[in-house]
Design a protein around this motif. Sequence first.
Motif, PDB file in Angstrom:
ATOM      1  N   ALA A  95      -5.759   1.918   4.301  1.00 25.91           N
ATOM      2  CA  ALA A  95      -6.242   3.268   4.598  1.00 25.91           C
ATOM      3  C   ALA A  95      -6.194   4.142   3.348  1.00 25.91           C
ATOM      4  CB  ALA A  95      -5.422   3.888   5.722  1.00 25.91           C
ATOM      5  N   ALA A  96      -5.133   4.005   2.552  1.00 32.32           N
ATOM      6  CA  ALA A  96      -5.005   4.792   1.324  1.00 32.32           C
ATOM      7  C   ALA A  96      -6.097   4.424   0.319  1.00 32.32           C
ATOM      8  CB  ALA A  96      -3.624   4.585   0.706  1.00 32.32           C
ATOM      9  N   VAL A  97      -6.357   3.140   0.166  1.00 34.06           N
ATOM     10  CA  VAL A  97      -7.414   2.687  -0.747  1.00 34.06           C
ATOM     11  C   VAL A  97      -8.769   3.225  -0.291  1.00 34.06           C
ATOM     12  CG1 VAL A  97      -8.681   0.649  -1.574  1.00 34.06           C
ATOM     13  CG2 VAL A  97      -6.186   0.642  -1.565  1.00 34.06           C
ATOM     14  N   LEU A  98      -9.054   3.144   0.989  1.00 33.59           N
ATOM     15  CA  LEU A  98     -10.330   3.644   1.513  1.00 33.59           C
ATOM     16  C   LEU A  98     -10.455   5.155   1.362  1.00 33.59           C
ATOM     17  CD1 LEU A  98     -10.728   1.432   4.707  1.00 33.59           C
ATOM     18  CD2 LEU A  98     -12.001   1.266   2.564  1.00 33.59           C
ATOM     19  N   ALA A  99      -9.371   5.874   1.601  1.00 33.81           N
ATOM     20  CA  ALA A  99      -9.401   7.334   1.470  1.00 33.81           C
ATOM     21  C   ALA A  99      -9.634   7.740   0.015  1.00 33.81           C
ATOM     22  CB  ALA A  99      -8.102   7.936   1.995  1.00 33.81           C
ATOM     23  N   LEU A 100      -8.894   7.142  -0.905  1.00 39.38           N
ATOM     24  CA  LEU A 100      -9.064   7.472  -2.321  1.00 39.38           C
ATOM     25  C   LEU A 100     -10.449   7.078  -2.823  1.00 39.38           C
ATOM     26  CD1 LEU A 100      -5.567   6.525  -3.751  1.00 39.38           C
ATOM     27  CD2 LEU A 100      -6.539   8.807  -3.504  1.00 39.38           C
ATOM     28  N   GLY A 101     -10.938   5.943  -2.371  1.00 35.40           N
ATOM     29  CA  GLY A 101     -12.287   5.522  -2.749  1.00 35.40           C
ATOM     30  C   GLY A 101     -13.344   6.483  -2.229  1.00 35.40           C
ATOM     31  N   SER A 102     -13.154   6.967  -1.021  1.00 38.94           N
ATOM     32  CA  SER A 102     -14.098   7.926  -0.439  1.00 38.94           C
ATOM     33  C   SER A 102     -14.099   9.238  -1.211  1.00 38.94           C
ATOM     34  CB  SER A 102     -13.747   8.199   1.022  1.00 38.94           C
ATOM     35  OG  SER A 102     -13.880   7.032   1.785  1.00 38.94           O
ATOM     36  N   VAL A 103     -12.914   9.701  -1.591  1.00 41.53           N
ATOM     37  CA  VAL A 103     -12.813  10.936  -2.372  1.00 41.53           C
ATOM     38  C   VAL A 103     -13.500  10.750  -3.729  1.00 41.53           C
ATOM     39  CG1 VAL A 103     -11.210  12.483  -3.569  1.00 41.53           C
ATOM     40  CG2 VAL A 103     -10.756  11.772  -1.219  1.00 41.53           C
ATOM     41  N   GLN A 104     -13.274   9.626  -4.353  1.00 40.70           N
ATOM     42  CA  GLN A 104     -13.876   9.347  -5.659  1.00 40.70           C
ATOM     43  C   GLN A 104     -15.402   9.337  -5.572  1.00 40.70           C
ATOM     44  OE1 GLN A 104     -12.257   5.956  -7.688  1.00 40.70           O
ATOM     45  NE2 GLN A 104     -14.049   5.747  -9.002  1.00 40.70           N
TER      46      GLN A 104
ATOM     47  N   LYS B 228      -2.892  -7.128  -5.716  1.00 36.57           N
ATOM     48  CA  LYS B 228      -2.901  -7.738  -4.395  1.00 36.57           C
ATOM     49  C   LYS B 228      -4.340  -7.906  -3.932  1.00 36.57           C
ATOM     50  CE  LYS B 228       1.424  -5.877  -2.541  1.00 36.57           C
ATOM     51  NZ  LYS B 228       1.996  -5.128  -1.407  1.00 36.57           N
ATOM     52  N   LYS B 229      -4.561  -8.911  -3.147  1.00 35.04           N
ATOM     53  CA  LYS B 229      -5.866  -9.090  -2.508  1.00 35.04           C
ATOM     54  C   LYS B 229      -5.930  -8.174  -1.303  1.00 35.04           C
ATOM     55  CE  LYS B 229      -6.297 -13.918  -3.830  1.00 35.04           C
ATOM     56  NZ  LYS B 229      -6.436 -15.286  -3.360  1.00 35.04           N
ATOM     57  N   TRP B 230      -7.152  -7.859  -0.885  1.00 33.15           N
ATOM     58  CA  TRP B 230      -7.353  -6.988   0.274  1.00 33.15           C
ATOM     59  C   TRP B 230      -6.597  -7.524   1.490  1.00 33.15           C
ATOM     60  CZ3 TRP B 230      -8.943  -2.231   1.050  1.00 33.15           C
ATOM     61  CH2 TRP B 230      -9.285  -1.819   2.340  1.00 33.15           C
ATOM     62  N   SER B 231      -6.625  -8.824   1.682  1.00 34.69           N
ATOM     63  CA  SER B 231      -5.966  -9.429   2.845  1.00 34.69           C
ATOM     64  C   SER B 231      -4.442  -9.307   2.790  1.00 34.69           C
ATOM     65  CB  SER B 231      -6.365 -10.902   2.972  1.00 34.69           C
ATOM     66  OG  SER B 231      -5.972 -11.619   1.815  1.00 34.69           O
ATOM     67  N   GLU B 232      -3.897  -9.059   1.602  1.00 32.30           N
ATOM     68  CA  GLU B 232      -2.453  -8.926   1.449  1.00 32.30           C
ATOM     69  C   GLU B 232      -1.965  -7.481   1.666  1.00 32.30           C
ATOM     70  OE1 GLU B 232      -1.828 -12.479  -1.852  1.00 32.30           O
ATOM     71  OE2 GLU B 232      -2.033 -10.406  -2.535  1.00 32.30           O
TER      72      GLU B 232
END
Length: 78
Positions: free
Chosen positions: A14-23, A3-7
């Motif tokens: 929020a989940a993508v940002l949280a997991l990215g921050s943890v990584q 999926k694209k970010w806009s989708e």
Amino acid sequence: MKKKWSELGPVERAAVLALGSVQVALAAAAWADLATRPAARVNGPKKLWALLIGVNFVGPLSYFRWGRRPAQAEHRER
């Protein structure tokens, strides 16, 4: 299906940002530890670990589990 970010919905974003921050935080902590740890207290070449830490969650977690040698026993007794 990708999926694209806009989708993405708000919860998915929020989940993508949280997991990215943890990584990123795990990798930064592992690289900082590797940079300050003497080579004698690292299992294997530091350059190899520096590359492996960049591999998603697996690299930093592997470094923290298998890449570091504990301090000598005489240091722990103090």
